[in-house]
Design an enzyme around this catalytic site. Structure first.
Site, mmCIF file in Angstrom:
data_model
loop_
_atom_site.group_PDB
_atom_site.id
_atom_site.type_symbol
_atom_site.label_atom_id
_atom_site.label_comp_id
_atom_site.label_asym_id
_atom_site.label_seq_id
_atom_site.Cartn_x
_atom_site.Cartn_y
_atom_site.Cartn_z
ATOM 1 N N HIS A 173 -0.950 -6.869 0.421
ATOM 2 C CA HIS A 173 -1.706 -6.059 1.374
ATOM 3 C C HIS A 173 -2.322 -6.985 2.411
ATOM 4 O O HIS A 173 -3.027 -7.935 2.069
ATOM 5 C CB HIS A 173 -2.799 -5.282 0.635
ATOM 6 C CG HIS A 173 -3.379 -4.139 1.407
ATOM 7 N ND1 HIS A 173 -4.034 -4.309 2.606
ATOM 8 C CD2 HIS A 173 -3.392 -2.809 1.149
ATOM 9 C CE1 HIS A 173 -4.434 -3.134 3.059
ATOM 10 N NE2 HIS A 173 -4.059 -2.200 2.193
ATOM 11 N N ALA A 174 -2.084 -6.700 3.685
ATOM 12 C CA ALA A 174 -2.546 -7.599 4.747
ATOM 13 C C ALA A 174 -4.046 -7.503 5.006
ATOM 14 O O ALA A 174 -4.633 -8.429 5.560
ATOM 15 C CB ALA A 174 -1.794 -7.308 6.044
ATOM 16 N N ASP A 175 -4.676 -6.393 4.595
ATOM 17 C CA ASP A 175 -6.092 -6.217 4.907
ATOM 18 C C ASP A 175 -6.774 -5.434 3.788
ATOM 19 O O ASP A 175 -7.279 -4.325 3.993
ATOM 20 C CB ASP A 175 -6.251 -5.487 6.241
ATOM 21 C CG ASP A 175 -7.707 -5.460 6.717
ATOM 22 O OD1 ASP A 175 -8.505 -6.292 6.247
ATOM 23 O OD2 ASP A 175 -8.031 -4.601 7.558
ATOM 24 N N LEU A 176 -6.812 -6.012 2.610
ATOM 25 C CA LEU A 176 -7.451 -5.360 1.477
ATOM 26 C C LEU A 176 -8.969 -5.457 1.650
ATOM 27 O O LEU A 176 -9.556 -6.526 1.515
ATOM 28 C CB LEU A 176 -7.017 -6.032 0.175
ATOM 29 C CG LEU A 176 -7.350 -5.291 -1.123
ATOM 30 C CD1 LEU A 176 -6.628 -3.953 -1.177
ATOM 31 C CD2 LEU A 176 -6.985 -6.140 -2.332
ATOM 32 N N ASN A 180 -10.224 0.287 2.649
ATOM 33 C CA ASN A 180 -8.822 0.595 2.390
ATOM 34 C C ASN A 180 -8.547 0.890 0.930
ATOM 35 O O ASN A 180 -7.388 0.945 0.509
ATOM 36 C CB ASN A 180 -7.929 -0.557 2.878
ATOM 37 C CG ASN A 180 -7.814 -0.569 4.384
ATOM 38 O OD1 ASN A 180 -8.016 0.463 5.040
ATOM 39 N ND2 ASN A 180 -7.497 -1.713 4.961
#
Length: 241
Positions: A173-176, A180
């Protein structure tokens, strides 16, 4: 041209392209990615989305329409255009494929309805529609209203489990972050926003990078409360391994 591959229907029309799941009776046209198409059945998402996300309702059901927007300094002069590198490399098609992969494996992610792009010379704009997750709230919001230790511990365990399942499926995941992860009424934790996410061999280092990003987010939003929650989550994550 229309072709069916990997449980998706692809529609190409000149400089436009669209993928959609045939389980949803969505109109196969790029106008479904514009809130005006839904008229009064489109409602802006109040938190997040960079002012480019809407709750929408149509014959196929209820969903979240998100138009891709840039962040950071580049957004000052380019809010929504990306360099063209082929249809399958567009942000929307890549996220569509990743969500389908995860959902097929029973991971806690929303079903993806459709993805689209509009190309102009060497650039494109993109959008995605996912099915709404009913009765959910961002983790950050839930924790702000939670003080019971038993419930906090149970929620940390649920978060750790969902993240572990994602990593075990080799998804990065690029932006946990604390917004989110969504929590529903039964305390199930859902993962959303897989823009720039990828299928990778999830090494211990990559897993830790994801987890540390979440830790920074929790600390930023909730300060000490976030760090305490993180300690619980980290301990439960380690037990899953």
């Amino acid at each position: 041209m229309t072709d069916r591959t990997a449980q998706a229907v692809r529609v190409n029309a000149g400089s436009n392209g669209m993928l959609y799941d045939p389980a949803f009776s969505i109109t196969p046209a790029l106008r479904v990615f514009e809130p005006a198409f839904y008229a009064e059945r489109a409602r802006p998402v109040s938190a997040g989305g960079r002012n480019a996300a809407w709750f929408v309702q149509d014959q196929w059901g209820c969903g979240v329409l998100r138009q891709y927007r840039r962040g950071g300094l580049v957004a000052r002069f380019n809010k929504s255009h990306y360099v063209w590198n082929g249809a399958e490399n567009t942000r929307s098609f890549a996220e569509f494929r990743l969500l389908q992969y995860m959902h097929a494996r029973g991971l806690p992610v929303p079903r993806v309805v459709a993805a689209g792009y509009n190309r102009s010379l060497c650039f494109y704009r993109a959008a995605l529609i996912t099915e709404t997750l009913p009765d959910t709230k961002p983790l950050a919001s839930v924790l702000k209203d939670l003080s019971d230790t038993v419930h906090i511990t149970a929620l940390a365990e649920a978060c750790a489990r969902s993240i572990y399942l994602m990593h075990r499926a080799n998804v990065w995941h690029a932006d946990l972050n604390a917004f989110n992860l969504l929590v529903d009424a039964s305390n199930k934790v859902w993962l959303i926003d897989f823009d720039k996410g990828r299928q990778l061999v999830m090494t211990a280092s990559l897993c830790n990078d994801n987890l540390n990003r979440l830790k920074r987010s929790l600390e930023k939003v909730l300060q000490q409360q976030g760090l305490v929650f993180w300690e619980h989550l980290s301990r439960f994550y380690a037990k899953n391994q």
